[in-house]
Design an enzyme around this catalytic site. Structure first.
Site, mmCIF file in Angstrom:
data_model
loop_
_atom_site.group_PDB
_atom_site.id
_atom_site.type_symbol
_atom_site.label_atom_id
_atom_site.label_comp_id
_atom_site.label_asym_id
_atom_site.label_seq_id
_atom_site.Cartn_x
_atom_site.Cartn_y
_atom_site.Cartn_z
ATOM 1 N N LYS A 1 0.660 -1.593 -0.182
ATOM 2 C CA LYS A 1 -0.051 0.528 0.170
ATOM 3 C C LYS A 1 0.544 1.171 -0.167
ATOM 4 C CE LYS A 1 -3.941 2.095 2.892
ATOM 5 N NZ LYS A 1 -4.576 2.008 3.849
ATOM 6 N N SER B 1 -9.850 1.805 2.778
ATOM 7 C CA SER B 1 -8.449 2.309 2.462
ATOM 8 C C SER B 1 -7.672 1.334 0.851
ATOM 9 C CB SER B 1 -8.172 3.841 2.904
ATOM 10 O OG SER B 1 -7.523 2.835 3.867
ATOM 11 N N SER C 1 -10.330 -0.896 7.009
ATOM 12 C CA SER C 1 -9.554 -0.783 5.634
ATOM 13 C C SER C 1 -8.852 -1.474 5.336
ATOM 14 C CB SER C 1 -8.558 1.073 5.741
ATOM 15 O OG SER C 1 -8.547 2.037 5.777
#
Ligand code: GLN
Length: 487
Positions: free
Chosen positions: A76, A150, A174
């Protein structure tokens, strides 16, 4: 089966037996990224040359003791990675290349093959990956839908077999929510289990790092590697890291699983409820004892989260002023420079949260909002402490609905926030939670079937039990083997 469809465990075995090389495995993933990522937008940066060079080095060394050696991973874009651009999906960090790597990334080992940095909501603020400055990620199961957020880039990339596993972060859901919406496994460990050093901070009392994988067994493998003591993160708790892979192989006979009634509320999609209840029956068939329980303060989870998170976010984001960090918009004087830099560098959702957070921390409102939220946080924690006297873990749906359509909620923040209703409480209480696929459901507004996630929440530092329940479930079912068709 194509090499990119392998799990970590299978890939490690294949590498050990020399059935294929890390270069071959990496190349297949990179080819798939090239083929599908124009549509999916799961990556912000693809590190093709670095990945192939690393794979070659690993092949030459022939040491696959670390189960993650030579295995392609997506990171990420919120984890600092030495010499690789790290943007947090924000314009303000568009050109930031960190001089060091986060502890979690380092813990993957020198032989981890990073294929790229995955897309996300800007500064992890969102539930759909639509707030990314670099374009929205699409759900591999239906390109008209969101992958969740996210960590939507991480989960979409694993779901579409662009990489073998990924790292994400979870502040209010997330990792788990996008894992649920894209049909993969997402684990949020206990607060204090994995170091957050070098991870761009969102809300420091809630943030935690975790793996996104194709199976629960793989999540156990990654957690064992990334969990460690770290003097650079003062919230790390000095506790042994168990051998999770060993723990998950025990059966679940006699284990007490609590079903909190507050997680089967009005508004939950009936198909999601049906699929989750079938999964609970399956756990019963595997020998678990199902116990009805209550967490009475659950309804305050979202309001508490949406006060504490923006408060901490607003103070964490203060450093992006164009002087200490971030791109700068020149102006006549310092104040104007700050104002212009922040107004152009941050997107709408991030600015909304900075305003909410600054407001709830301000002198006149601190007691009424922030302090009150902290008190209610304690009540939510106590609810969990009480039920964990009775049961070993809890099972709930991960999200109230399957994946929603792109654009459907982005103009309506409250509706978007409601998506996090089942995930924020584990962050508020600092507990571990995992989401795994447990069936398919047709959404109200579409024909294509979409994955549904089952959430298992555990006691602090008892990742072993939730992974064990998840793994035993996956031994008896095959939902985790279903694949989307990205065309
Ligand atoms: N969806 C939640 C939010 O928008 C959770 C974010 C996260 O866990 N990083 O705040």
């Amino acid at each position: 089966m194509n090499l990119n469809e392998l799990t970590i465990k299978q890939a490690n075995e294949g590498l050990k037996k020399k059935e294929f090389s890390s270069v071959e495995l990496t190349q297949v993933c990179l080819d798939n990224i090239e083929k599908t990522d124009e549509k999916l937008k799961a990556f912000i940066t693809v590190t093709k040359d670095e990945a192939l060079a690393k794979a070659k080095k690993v092949d030459d060394a022939e040491n696959f003791e670390n189960p993650l050696s030579g295995i392609p991973v997506g990171i990420k874009d919120i984890f600092c990675t030495k010499d690789i651009k790290t943007t947090a999906a924000s314009k303000i960090l568009e050109n930031y290349t960190p001089p060091y790597s986060s502890t979690a990334v380092k813990n993957l080992g020198d032989d981890a093959v990073i294929v790229g940095k995955t897309n996300m909501d800007e500064f992890a603020c969102g539930s759909s990956t639509e707030t990314s400055y670099f374009g929205q990620t699409k759900n591999p199961w239906d390109l008209e839908r969101v992958p969740g957020g996210s960590s939507g880039g991480s989960t979409a990339s694993v779901s579409a077999d662009q990489c073998i596993y990924a790292l994400g972060t979870d502040t209010g859901g997330s990792i788990r929510q996008p894992a649920s919406l894209t049909g993969v496994v997402g684990l949020k460990p206990t607060y204090g289990r994995v170091s957050r050093y070098g991870v761009i901070a969102m809300a420091s009392s809630l943030d935690q790092v975790g793996p996104v994988t194709k199976t629960v067994e793989d999540a156990a493998i990654v957690l064992k590697q990334i969990a460690s003591l770290d003097k650079k993160d003062s919230t790390i708790v000095n506790k042994d890291v168990p051998d999770y892979v060993n723990e998950i192989n025990k059966d679940i006979k006699g284990l007490k699983i609590g079903i909190p009634k507050e997680y089967f509320i009005e508004g939950i999609d009936p198909e999601v409820e049906k699929v989750v209840k079938q999964a609970i029956d399956q756990l019963k068939d595997l020998g678990a004892e199902i116990v009805d329980v209550s967490l009475p303060h659950t309804k305050y989870g979202l309001p508490v989260y949406y006060i504490i998170m923006p408060s901490e976010l607003s103070s964490n984001l203060a450093r992006y002023d164009g002087i200490r960090y971030g791109s700068v918009e020149p102006a006549e004087n310092l104040l104007d420079q700050y104002l212009k830099t922040k107004a152009t560098g941050f997107g709408d959702e991030v600015r909304r949260r900075i305003m909410v957070g600054t407001y709830s921390l301000s002198a006149g409102y601190y007691d009424a909002y922030y302090l009150k939220a902290q008190k209610v946080r304690t009540l939510i924690k106590k609810d969990f402490e009480n039920v964990f006297k009775q049961v070993d873990c809890l099972v709930t749906p991960t999200t109230p609905t399957p994946a929603f359509k792109l654009g459907e909620k982005i103009e309506d923040p409250i509706t978007m926030y409601l998506n996090d209703v089942f995930t924020v409480t584990a962050n508020i209480a600092g507990l571990p939670g995992v989401s795994l696929p447990c069936g398919m459901a047709k959404p109200k507004d579409g024909e294509k079937e979409l994955p549904v996630g089952l959430q298992i929440i555990g006691k602090q530092f008892d990742e072993g039990t939730i992974l064990r329940v998840g793994h035993q479930y996956q031994q008896a079912t095959d939902w985790h083997t279903k694949k989307p068709n990205v065309d």
